[in-house]
Structure formats: structure tokens, C-alpha cells
Scaffold this motif. Structure first.
Motif, PDB file in Angstrom:
ATOM      1  N   TYR A 151       0.855  -1.189   0.000  1.00 60.65           N
ATOM      2  CA  TYR A 151       0.000   0.000   0.000  1.00 60.65           C
ATOM      3  C   TYR A 151       0.890   1.237   0.000  1.00 60.65           C
ATOM      4  CZ  TYR A 151      -3.802   3.160   1.426  1.00 60.65           C
ATOM      5  OH  TYR A 151      -4.728   4.177   1.478  1.00 60.65           O
ATOM      6  N   SER A 152       0.498   2.279  -0.709  1.00 61.40           N
ATOM      7  CA  SER A 152       1.216   3.552  -0.774  1.00 61.40           C
ATOM      8  C   SER A 152       2.535   3.346  -1.520  1.00 61.40           C
ATOM      9  CB  SER A 152       1.383   4.123   0.634  1.00 61.40           C
ATOM     10  OG  SER A 152       1.833   5.456   0.595  1.00 61.40           O
ATOM     11  N   GLY A 181      -3.734   2.384  -2.688  1.00 63.22           N
ATOM     12  CA  GLY A 181      -3.183   3.730  -2.575  1.00 63.22           C
ATOM     13  C   GLY A 181      -2.013   3.941  -3.507  1.00 63.22           C
ATOM     14  N   HIS A 286      -8.512   1.972  -3.141  1.00 65.04           N
ATOM     15  CA  HIS A 286      -8.082   3.376  -3.028  1.00 65.04           C
ATOM     16  C   HIS A 286      -9.158   4.147  -2.262  1.00 65.04           C
ATOM     17  CE1 HIS A 286      -4.943   6.009  -5.060  1.00 65.04           C
ATOM     18  NE2 HIS A 286      -5.612   6.873  -4.307  1.00 65.04           N
ATOM     19  N   ASP A 290      -8.555  10.244  -0.408  1.00 59.78           N
ATOM     20  CA  ASP A 290      -7.096  10.201  -0.257  1.00 59.78           C
ATOM     21  C   ASP A 290      -6.507  11.586  -0.509  1.00 59.78           C
ATOM     22  OD1 ASP A 290      -4.270   9.732  -0.643  1.00 59.78           O
ATOM     23  OD2 ASP A 290      -4.738   7.625  -1.039  1.00 59.78           O
ATOM     24  N   GLU A 291      -5.819  12.123   0.514  1.00 58.97           N
ATOM     25  CA  GLU A 291      -5.281  13.486   0.428  1.00 58.97           C
ATOM     26  C   GLU A 291      -3.829  13.512  -0.056  1.00 58.97           C
ATOM     27  OE1 GLU A 291      -3.652  12.173   4.369  1.00 58.97           O
ATOM     28  OE2 GLU A 291      -5.147  11.545   2.909  1.00 58.97           O
ATOM     29  N   LEU A 292      -3.218  12.329  -0.286  1.00 60.54           N
ATOM     30  CA  LEU A 292      -1.829  12.268  -0.754  1.00 60.54           C
ATOM     31  C   LEU A 292      -1.705  11.711  -2.173  1.00 60.54           C
ATOM     32  CD1 LEU A 292      -0.047  10.952   2.475  1.00 60.54           C
ATOM     33  CD2 LEU A 292      -0.120  13.301   1.619  1.00 60.54           C
ATOM     34  N   ILE A 293      -2.410  10.625  -2.450  1.00 57.47           N
ATOM     35  CA  ILE A 293      -2.399  10.011  -3.781  1.00 57.47           C
ATOM     36  C   ILE A 293      -3.811  10.147  -4.338  1.00 57.47           C
ATOM     37  CG2 ILE A 293      -1.778   7.974  -5.127  1.00 57.47           C
ATOM     38  CD1 ILE A 293       0.470   8.810  -3.230  1.00 57.47           C
ATOM     39  N   TYR A 295      -7.399   9.901  -5.765  1.00 56.60           N
ATOM     40  CA  TYR A 295      -8.256   8.774  -6.148  1.00 56.60           C
ATOM     41  C   TYR A 295      -8.259   8.582  -7.663  1.00 56.60           C
ATOM     42  CZ  TYR A 295     -12.720   6.141  -6.391  1.00 56.60           C
ATOM     43  OH  TYR A 295     -13.701   5.217  -6.627  1.00 56.60           O
ATOM     44  N   GLU A 321      -9.004   8.421   4.901  1.00 53.62           N
ATOM     45  CA  GLU A 321      -8.029   9.088   4.032  1.00 53.62           C
ATOM     46  C   GLU A 321      -6.912   8.105   3.697  1.00 53.62           C
ATOM     47  OE1 GLU A 321      -5.088   9.819   6.440  1.00 53.62           O
ATOM     48  OE2 GLU A 321      -6.526   8.451   7.345  1.00 53.62           O
ATOM     49  N   HIS A 322      -5.756   8.641   3.314  1.00 54.15           N
ATOM     50  CA  HIS A 322      -4.702   7.772   2.781  1.00 54.15           C
ATOM     51  C   HIS A 322      -4.231   6.763   3.823  1.00 54.15           C
ATOM     52  CE1 HIS A 322      -1.425   6.579   0.149  1.00 54.15           C
ATOM     53  NE2 HIS A 322      -0.600   6.682   1.182  1.00 54.15           N
TER      54      HIS A 322
END
Length: 350
Positions: A151-152, A181, A286, A290-293, A295, A321-322
Motif C-alpha cells: 500500500y502507498s 493507494g 483506493h 485520499d489526500e496524498l495520492i 483517487y 483518508e490515505h
């Protein structure tokens, strides 16, 4: 075969703070850089001590962002009970699955970690599975079932492993990849985070690309504040990095924006996912918020894979969120992998 070097360290001991009885070994194993040169990567093999006979499933697990400093490496944290995703990994060993966790290129080994360089990470994830299967003490079979999970940053690494597996490690019996993510398009992710909460990750990614491809000459684009920030990132781990790096604009820390240079765009494009259909089924998830990657970046990857004939089951995480997404979706992703290990047919939603 790619030989394995078993290291002192965990040396077959258990992991602190984990209720499942396991043995763990730190390994060094051979892998490949983004440009195809041989390298050596470290990692951790974790095997439940449950008396199981017959082929034991193996998860090759790609962690999310831990940082660029060697002290951040998963293998440096598992013996102390400080691994950021140790509880999620414990949920896998509780199911009777062995787990191998790569440290990625340059994290815990000489050189700077090649953070966000997708092909390097994909190679490290696949070669970790090969190494775990060849570690005699682990008792795993080279033709046992394999799952890929992350993830991420680990979503990028696991997705790259899924795309590369058919050509790079076709002998691995990969039953499926659970990936979430995913920063599938680094240029879109960088634009989204410039000046916002996740801006530190943009500069960490630039340092990772520069570590893999020194001709990018990152330092030549940075002003004194930018050089100080990137030097700080190279020594520290994600919790402090994210705080120190937040709400910075690329224009505040550079003399010229490297992301506008064709050589930088070409290298970022080299890490873009979606050009090859994974050979095995995929569970992709996802968070809508998501505030970093974004959607939309995850949705684009799904569309690209589906267009190439991949078997993709998509899951939207509606709440959160993320960072919360890796926790709230963990059970569903594990259940999906369990179905693949049980030989049940995947039901893609393309």
C-alpha cells in the motif's frame, strides 16, 4: 537461482510484541536496479511456527513510506517491535502464511534509498520471494503459492512487481496481488502535493529518483533551503519528514523546477504504471478521500490495466483518508488473497 546470504541479526528468533509464534531471519539477496544492473537488497523472512506441512503460502510484502535513512528500514525495526506495519504483517502470519518484507534498494544497504523508483522496487519485491523460498531454514517450497501485497509506496512496489512478474520472475507461482493507494503516475502525484500537506514526499521522491539516476543532478536545482531539507530527509524517517516537509512549494526550495526538465520527466515516466497487464489477478483499492495520492490516479491505473485485459477487482474505500486505508481495507485484501490461495476463481470488475 539468486543466492541468499543469511545474516546475524534476527537469526531465527521471534518478533517482539507479536502474539503469533514465528521465526524471523534477516537476509541479503541479489536483485536488479531500475536500469538492469545487479544489486544487493536486504529484507526479513518471517515464518509461523505452527507445525504446518505441505506448501505454505508466501506473501512478499511491500511496506509504505518509512523514510530514506537506513535506520528506517523494516529489518532494522522488526527486532525492536517498531515496524510501522508489523501489526498488519502479524495478521498474515496469523493465517499461517510466511511473509518476506523487502527493505528496498538502498534502505539498510549502502547508498541512498531509491524511493519511488518503480522498476527497482518491483524487482526487490519479486527477488525477495525468490530469496525466501531459497532460505533453507524457512522451509518454503520454490513452487509454493505466492501473493504480492502493498500500500502507498508499497502499492507502487507491489503493482510494479505484478507488472514485471510475467517477464522477470515467471517461475514464481503468483496467485494474486493486493495493492492499494498506488502512486501510479508520479508527475500527477507531485503536482497534486506541491505546496500541500504531502509536499515533503515530493522532495523525498526527487531524492529517490536522484539516487537511482545521478545524472539528474538534483542538488543543482535546489536553493540552500532546498538542499538543507533534502539532506535532512536523507538521514531521517517518515514521521518527522512529513512534518518538516509539509506545505512547501517546489518554487520555494529550487532555483529552477526540475519537474519541468525533459530528463526528469523521462525518468518519472519510467516509473509510470499501467503499460503492462499483470499476469495474475489484482485486488486494487483506493480511498475516495485520499489526500496524498489522488483517487483519480488509482482509477486511471485500473482503467489502463483493464484496457490491457488484466483481471482487476476494484474497491473504493468510502470513509477515511490515505493512511487509514491500509488498515480499514486490510481484512478484505487478506480475504481476497486467501481465496486465491484456496484456488477459487477471481471475479474482476473491469
Amino acid at each position: 537461482g539468486r543466492p541468499v546470504v543469511d545474516l546475524p541479526g534476527l537469526g531465527g528468533g521471534g518478533l517482539p510484541g507479536q502474539p503469533t509464534a514465528t521465526k524471523a531471519w534477516k537476509i541479503h539477496y541479489r536483485s536488479t536496479t531500475a536500469d538492469g544492473a545487479p544489486n544487493v537488497v536486504s529484507g526479513t523472512v518471517i515464518v509461523p511456527q505452527d507445525g504446518r506441512t505441505g506448501p505454505r503460502p508466501l506473501i512478499t510484502y511491500a511496506v509504505g513510506t518509512v523514510g530514506l535513512g537506513d535506520a528506517c528500514a523494516p529489518s532494522a525495526n522488526f527486532p525492536h517491535g517498531t515496524g510501522l506495519e508489523a501489526n498488519l504483517i502479524q495478521q498474515l502470519t496469523w493465517r499461517g502464511w510466511a511473509v518476506v518484507v523487502t527493505d528496498y534498494e538502498g534502505l539498510g544497504t549502502p547508498g541512498t534509498h531509491t524511493y519511488t523508483v518503480g522498476p527497482s522496487a518491483g524487482h526487490a519485491v519479486l527477488d525477495a520471494a525468490r530469496a525466501a523460498q531459497r532460505l533453507p531454514e524457512a522451509g518454503l517450497s520454490t513452487d509454493g503459492p505466492v501473493g504480492i501485497m502493498g500500500y502507498s509506496q508499497g502499492g507502487q512496489a507491489s503493482s510494479w512487481a505484478a507488472e514485471l512478474q510475467g517477464s522477470y520472475a515467471p517461475e514464481l507461482k503468483v496467485k494474486g496481488t493486493a495493492t492499494g493507494g498506488v502512486p501510479a503516475d508520479l508527475q500527477r502525484v507531485a503536482a497534486f502535493n506541491d505546496g500541500s500537506y504531502g509536499s515533503g514526499l515530493v522532495f523525498m521522491a526527487a531524492a529517490g529518483q536522484d539516487a537511482a539516476f545521478p545524472e539528474l543532478k538534483l542538488d543543482s536545482y535546489l536553493n540552500p533551503q532546498g538542499k538543507a531539507l533534502v539532506d535532512f530527509f536523507r538521514q531521517n524517517c517518515v514521521a518527522v519528514d512529513a512534518t518538516v516537509g509539509s506545505f512547501k512549494r517546489i518554487s520555494d526550495l529550487t532555483t529552477t523546477d526540475p519537474l519541468e526538465r525533459p530528463e526528469w520527466q523521462a525518468r518519472l515516466n519510467q516509473s509510470k504504471l499501467g503499460r503492462t497487464a499483470p499476469a495474475a489477478p489484482v485486488y486494487q483499492y483506493h480511498a475516495l478521500g485520499d489526500e496524498l495520492i489522488p483517487y483519480a490516479v488509482g482509477r486511471s491505473l485500473r482503467a489502463d490495466w483493464c484496457a490491457r485485459g488484466a483481471d482487476v477487482q476494484w474497491s473504493t474505500i468510502w470513509v477515511g483518508e490515505h493512511v487509514s486505508g491500509v488498515i480499514t481495507e486490510a481484512y478484505a485484501a487478506q480475504e481476497w488473497l486467501a481465496d486465491r490461495f484456496a484456488g477459487r476463481a477471481a471475479h474482476g470488475t473491469c
